[in-house]
Design an enzyme around this catalytic site. Structure first.
Site, short mmCIF file in Angstrom:
data_model
loop_
_atom_site.label_atom_id
_atom_site.label_comp_id
_atom_site.label_asym_id
_atom_site.label_seq_id
_atom_site.Cartn_x
_atom_site.Cartn_y
_atom_site.Cartn_z
N GLY A 139 38.14 41.98 46.81
CA GLY A 139 38.26 41.02 45.72
C GLY A 139 38.15 41.71 44.38
O GLY A 139 38.22 42.94 44.31
N ASN A 140 38.01 40.94 43.32
CA ASN A 140 37.84 41.52 42.00
C ASN A 140 36.85 40.69 41.19
O ASN A 140 36.39 39.65 41.64
CB ASN A 140 39.19 41.68 41.29
CG ASN A 140 39.86 40.34 41.06
OD1 ASN A 140 39.39 39.53 40.28
ND2 ASN A 140 40.96 40.10 41.78
#
Ligand code: CTP
Length: 403
Positions: A202-203
């Protein structure tokens, strides 16, 4: 400002809204209808606003309250707005203090409706809402969920914190309603690509900037679809929120919402890559201490797809770019190349060389236009950048007809 409270069970939520307004420094005159007082009494409104409460046009008559309160207001917020209050406002009735205030106010007026689904969906209510919107009022869509009884549906008053944010956005831009009649799509947050049932790539995108952009559009009168990828923020008032997880889900939701939309703003951070396969079972540590190798494949580029397949003539598409600059070019060189590559109309460029903007309340940016436009936005609240982005979109929309 004036807080009009109509007679619905959600009147109790208006007490929290009032508190937010007064605590942020606003001078609030509360004007409840007679039936609102059946739900929450005058002492509550008087104590929270610090002012005596009037409901009738024949009280404090020397001050001519039925004219003065409306004339002096910078903003009127009616929450909850019942079907009856919307009808009286749409038809210009003046049979109590609130309806008189609505006729004399020349400032922005926000209605936050709350009622049962059947009443909201009734053609009479929908026609009244359309009339009020045509006249430049902001009528926010009710939220969906639990209603007064055991039933659920559309008709709930949005959360007071979100009505407060929307009202603040209306005050910031002076009540411009230049997006009335426009449907816009905003994406926000960061996507997750699953490796197994519990792990993902993810980020750090928080969704704050995208949410600010969506709120600002609603405050300017747009019908807004917000596609939110893994955002933990509460739903903004008056928007359709579609929640997604992966880039593929984000792509499908954005493409479907963008059909016929007047503008699409891609503020989300989609993961560019995903694992070639998702393990159905949790990946276990190997006994020999070796680490697994994860093979990745590229995700679709949603911004490029939307830009290159416009579903409405004159649809405005906006992308974001977080750049640091490298040996091949400066931040602006790389951004200009990206604008061209993606095919969008505007690119909002954040220079992230000095540190990340993720999770921060402030942002600064340069907005590049495919038409050669270049606007520097000084560091400020994400809500302020959101307004400038819509100013730039509206400039380019102006040649296009509304729906
Ligand atoms: N974007 C998108 N789909 C993707 C990746 C990005 O729609 N799969 C959008 C983002 O929402 C943003 C813009 O594209 O509006 C810029 O994203 P960015 O990741 O900076 O662009 P990339 O094409 O991935 O360029 P880079 O090689 O610099 O990472």
């Amino acid at each position: 400002m004036v807080l009009g409270v109509a007679g619905g069970i959600a009147a109790y939520k208006a007490a929290e809204l009032l508190r937010r307004f007064t605590e942020s420094g606003h001078d609030v005159t509360v004007v409840p209808t007679a039936s609102a007082l059946e739900f929450v009494g005058a002492p509550t409104w008087a104590a929270l606003s610090g002012k005596e409460i009037a409901t009738g046009v024949f009280e404090n008559i020397t001050e001519v309250p039925h004219v003065r309160i409306g004339q002096q207001a910078d903003l009127v917020v009616v929450a909850p707005a019942t079907a009856n209050t919307l009808a009286r406002a749409a038809h210009g009735l003046a049979d109590d203090l609130l309806s008189n205030v609505l006729l004399t106010a020349r400032c922005p007026v926000v209605f936050a409706p709350a009622m049962h689904t059947e009443m909201w969906e009734h053609p009479a209510t929908q026609a009244n809402v359309a009339t009020l919107r045509e006249r430049g009022n902001i009528v926010i869509e009710p939220a969906e969920g639990r209603l007064t009884g055991k039933d659920t549906g559309k008709g709930r008053l949005p959360e007071p914190a979100e009505i407060f944010e929307l009202s603040r956005a209306v005050l910031v831009h002076g009540g411009r309603t230049d997006l009335v009649g426009r449907h816009v799509v905003v994406s926000a947050g960061g996507t997750r690509e699953y490796l197994d049932p519990v792990r993902y790539l993810g980020n750090r995108s928080s969704g704050l900037q995208g949410y600010a952009i969506a709120r600002a559009a609603a405050a300017r009168g747009a019908e807004v679809t917000l596609v939110a990828a893994n955002v933990t923020l509460p739903d903004p008032a008056g928007l359709k929120v579609v929640r997604v997880g992966t880039t593929a889900e984000l792509r499908d939701a954005v493409v479907s919402a963008a059909a016929g939309a007047d503008a699409v703003v891609m503020a989300a951070a989609p993961a560019d890559f995903r694992p070639t396969g998702v393990s159905e079972a949790k990946i276990k540590k190997a006994a020999d201490g070796s680490a697994p190798t994860i093979e990745l494949m590229q995700n679709p580029d949603i911004l490029a797809e939307i830009s290159h397949h416009r579903t409405k003539p004159g649809q405005i598409v906006v992308g974001f770019a977080a750049e640091t600059g490298d040996e091949t070019g400066s931040v602006l060189d790389l951004a200009a190349a990206k604008l061209k590559r993606k095919g969008c109309d505007l690119l909002v460029v954040n220079d992230v060389s000095g540190g990340a903007v993720f999770g921060s309340e402030v942002n600064k940016a340069v907005i590049l236009g495919a038409d050669g436009g270049h606007v520097d936005v000084q560091e400020g609240a994400k809500s302020a950048l959101a307004e400038v982005i819509w100013d730039q979109i509206v400039l380019r929309m102006d040649e296009q007809p509304t729906n």
